[in-house]
Structure formats: C-alpha cells, structure tokens
Design a protein around this motif. Structure first.
Motif, PDB file in Angstrom:
ATOM      1  N   THR A   1      15.453  -5.533   9.673  1.00  0.00           N
ATOM      2  CA  THR A   1      16.887  -5.797   9.553  1.00  0.00           C
ATOM      3  C   THR A   1      17.320  -5.928   8.091  1.00  0.00           C
ATOM      4  OG1 THR A   1      16.914  -6.934  11.681  1.00  0.00           O
ATOM      5  CG2 THR A   1      18.735  -7.403  10.192  1.00  0.00           C
ATOM      6  N   MET A   2      16.531  -6.645   7.295  1.00  0.00           N
ATOM      7  CA  MET A   2      16.913  -6.906   5.908  1.00  0.00           C
ATOM      8  C   MET A   2      16.695  -5.714   4.988  1.00  0.00           C
ATOM      9  SD  MET A   2      15.804 -10.833   5.161  1.00  0.00           S
ATOM     10  CE  MET A   2      14.305 -10.959   6.098  1.00  0.00           C
ATOM     11  N   THR A   3      15.672  -4.892   5.271  1.00  0.00           N
ATOM     12  CA  THR A   3      15.324  -3.821   4.334  1.00  0.00           C
ATOM     13  C   THR A   3      15.393  -2.414   4.919  1.00  0.00           C
ATOM     14  OG1 THR A   3      12.970  -3.864   4.889  1.00  0.00           O
ATOM     15  CG2 THR A   3      13.726  -5.367   3.147  1.00  0.00           C
ATOM     16  N   ALA A   4      15.529  -2.291   6.226  1.00  0.00           N
ATOM     17  CA  ALA A   4      15.496  -1.003   6.933  1.00  0.00           C
ATOM     18  C   ALA A   4      14.137  -0.318   6.802  1.00  0.00           C
ATOM     19  CB  ALA A   4      16.622  -0.085   6.467  1.00  0.00           C
ATOM     20  N   ILE A   5      13.110  -1.092   6.476  1.00  0.00           N
ATOM     21  CA  ILE A   5      11.738  -0.572   6.388  1.00  0.00           C
ATOM     22  C   ILE A   5      10.924  -1.210   7.507  1.00  0.00           C
ATOM     23  CG2 ILE A   5       9.636  -0.483   4.991  1.00  0.00           C
ATOM     24  CD1 ILE A   5      11.446  -0.775   2.508  1.00  0.00           C
ATOM     25  N   GLU A   6      10.170  -0.390   8.231  1.00  0.00           N
ATOM     26  CA  GLU A   6       9.310  -0.919   9.288  1.00  0.00           C
ATOM     27  C   GLU A   6       7.933  -1.226   8.724  1.00  0.00           C
ATOM     28  OE1 GLU A   6       9.070   1.361  12.858  1.00  0.00           O
ATOM     29  OE2 GLU A   6      11.237   1.492  13.066  1.00  0.00           O
ATOM     30  N   PRO A   7       7.489  -2.464   8.857  1.00  0.00           N
ATOM     31  CA  PRO A   7       6.133  -2.790   8.403  1.00  0.00           C
ATOM     32  C   PRO A   7       5.100  -1.978   9.180  1.00  0.00           C
ATOM     33  CG  PRO A   7       7.377  -4.784   8.867  1.00  0.00           C
ATOM     34  CD  PRO A   7       8.186  -3.643   9.359  1.00  0.00           C
ATOM     35  N   LYS A   8       4.083  -1.526   8.493  1.00  0.00           N
ATOM     36  CA  LYS A   8       3.005  -0.746   9.104  1.00  0.00           C
ATOM     37  C   LYS A   8       2.069  -1.653   9.896  1.00  0.00           C
ATOM     38  CE  LYS A   8       1.349   3.525   8.660  1.00  0.00           C
ATOM     39  NZ  LYS A   8       2.044   4.662   9.161  1.00  0.00           N
TER      40      LYS A   8
ATOM     41  N   LYS B   1       0.840  -1.186   0.000  1.00  0.00           N
ATOM     42  CA  LYS B   1       0.000   0.000   0.000  1.00  0.00           C
ATOM     43  C   LYS B   1       0.876   1.238   0.000  1.00  0.00           C
ATOM     44  CE  LYS B   1      -3.848  -2.174   2.344  1.00  0.00           C
ATOM     45  NZ  LYS B   1      -4.801  -2.097   3.432  1.00  0.00           N
ATOM     46  N   ASP B   2       0.285   2.360  -0.312  1.00  0.00           N
ATOM     47  CA  ASP B   2       1.038   3.600  -0.391  1.00  0.00           C
ATOM     48  C   ASP B   2       1.606   4.060   0.953  1.00  0.00           C
ATOM     49  OD1 ASP B   2       0.574   3.744  -3.103  1.00  0.00           O
ATOM     50  OD2 ASP B   2      -1.217   4.989  -2.881  1.00  0.00           O
ATOM     51  N   ASP B   3       0.925   3.707   2.057  1.00  0.00           N
ATOM     52  CA  ASP B   3       1.367   4.187   3.364  1.00  0.00           C
ATOM     53  C   ASP B   3       2.325   3.232   4.068  1.00  0.00           C
ATOM     54  OD1 ASP B   3      -0.620   2.291   3.778  1.00  0.00           O
ATOM     55  OD2 ASP B   3      -1.363   3.263   5.583  1.00  0.00           O
ATOM     56  N   GLY B   4       2.729   2.152   3.428  1.00  0.00           N
ATOM     57  CA  GLY B   4       3.699   1.237   4.028  1.00  0.00           C
ATOM     58  C   GLY B   4       3.387  -0.214   3.720  1.00  0.00           C
ATOM     59  N   ILE B   5       4.171  -1.083   4.345  1.00  0.00           N
ATOM     60  CA  ILE B   5       4.012  -2.519   4.140  1.00  0.00           C
ATOM     61  C   ILE B   5       2.963  -3.070   5.106  1.00  0.00           C
ATOM     62  CG2 ILE B   5       5.169  -4.748   4.301  1.00  0.00           C
ATOM     63  CD1 ILE B   5       7.773  -3.331   3.604  1.00  0.00           C
ATOM     64  N   HIS B   6       2.017  -3.805   4.549  1.00  0.00           N
ATOM     65  CA  HIS B   6       0.989  -4.483   5.338  1.00  0.00           C
ATOM     66  C   HIS B   6       1.114  -5.977   5.049  1.00  0.00           C
ATOM     67  CE1 HIS B   6      -1.307  -0.788   6.384  1.00  0.00           C
ATOM     68  NE2 HIS B   6      -0.646  -0.346   5.328  1.00  0.00           N
ATOM     69  N   ILE B   7       1.230  -6.786   6.104  1.00  0.00           N
ATOM     70  CA  ILE B   7       1.471  -8.217   5.935  1.00  0.00           C
ATOM     71  C   ILE B   7       0.353  -9.007   6.592  1.00  0.00           C
ATOM     72  CG2 ILE B   7       3.047 -10.114   6.495  1.00  0.00           C
ATOM     73  CD1 ILE B   7       5.271  -7.936   6.624  1.00  0.00           C
ATOM     74  N   ASP B   8      -0.143 -10.018   5.892  1.00  0.00           N
ATOM     75  CA  ASP B   8      -1.115 -10.959   6.441  1.00  0.00           C
ATOM     76  C   ASP B   8      -0.468 -12.327   6.440  1.00  0.00           C
ATOM     77  OD1 ASP B   8      -3.610  -9.438   6.906  1.00  0.00           O
ATOM     78  OD2 ASP B   8      -3.461  -9.047   4.762  1.00  0.00           O
ATOM     79  N   VAL B   9      -0.476 -12.982   7.600  1.00  0.00           N
ATOM     80  CA  VAL B   9       0.096 -14.322   7.748  1.00  0.00           C
ATOM     81  C   VAL B   9      -1.025 -15.260   8.175  1.00  0.00           C
ATOM     82  CG1 VAL B   9       1.779 -15.720   9.002  1.00  0.00           C
ATOM     83  CG2 VAL B   9       2.322 -13.357   8.424  1.00  0.00           C
TER      84      VAL B   9
END
Length: 55
Positions: free
Chosen positions: A36-43, A1-9
């Motif tokens: 750690t791997m991407t320096a991006i914090e999931p939303k 999404k535009d506002d960040g990473i959204h993950i469903d497990v």
C-alpha cells in the motif's frame, strides 16, 4: 536484493498462542502495508520466533 524486497522479522510470543496463526497474520500485515505504501510487493517475508514467554 536485486530480485526484490526480502524481509526478516524476529519476534517473541506468549506461551499458548498459535504460532502459525500469528506468523501468518504478521506476514499478511507487513505485505499489505508495504504494498500500500510503496506499490512494491515484497518477494519474501520470513517470520522468526526467537523466544516464547511463559508467564
């Protein structure tokens, strides 16, 4: 999404395991790995328990 990473497990767990504790550990592990791997914090990291296995 535009506002960040959204993950469903989607997972299944064994009967007798504490769902909240396992879901929290999964969320923490995924968050730390991606950060750690991407320096991006999931939303958002959503854990869906789809099945409980009874042995």
């Amino acid at each position: 999404k535009d506002d960040g990473i959204h993950i469903d497990v989607y997972c299944s767990i064994k009967h007798g395991i504490k769902i909240a504790k396992v879901a929290s550990k999964i969320q923490t592990s995924i968050f730390n790995s991606i950060k750690t791997m991407t320096a991006i914090e999931p939303k958002e990291i959503n854990i869906h328990i789809m099945h409980i296995t009874i042995e």
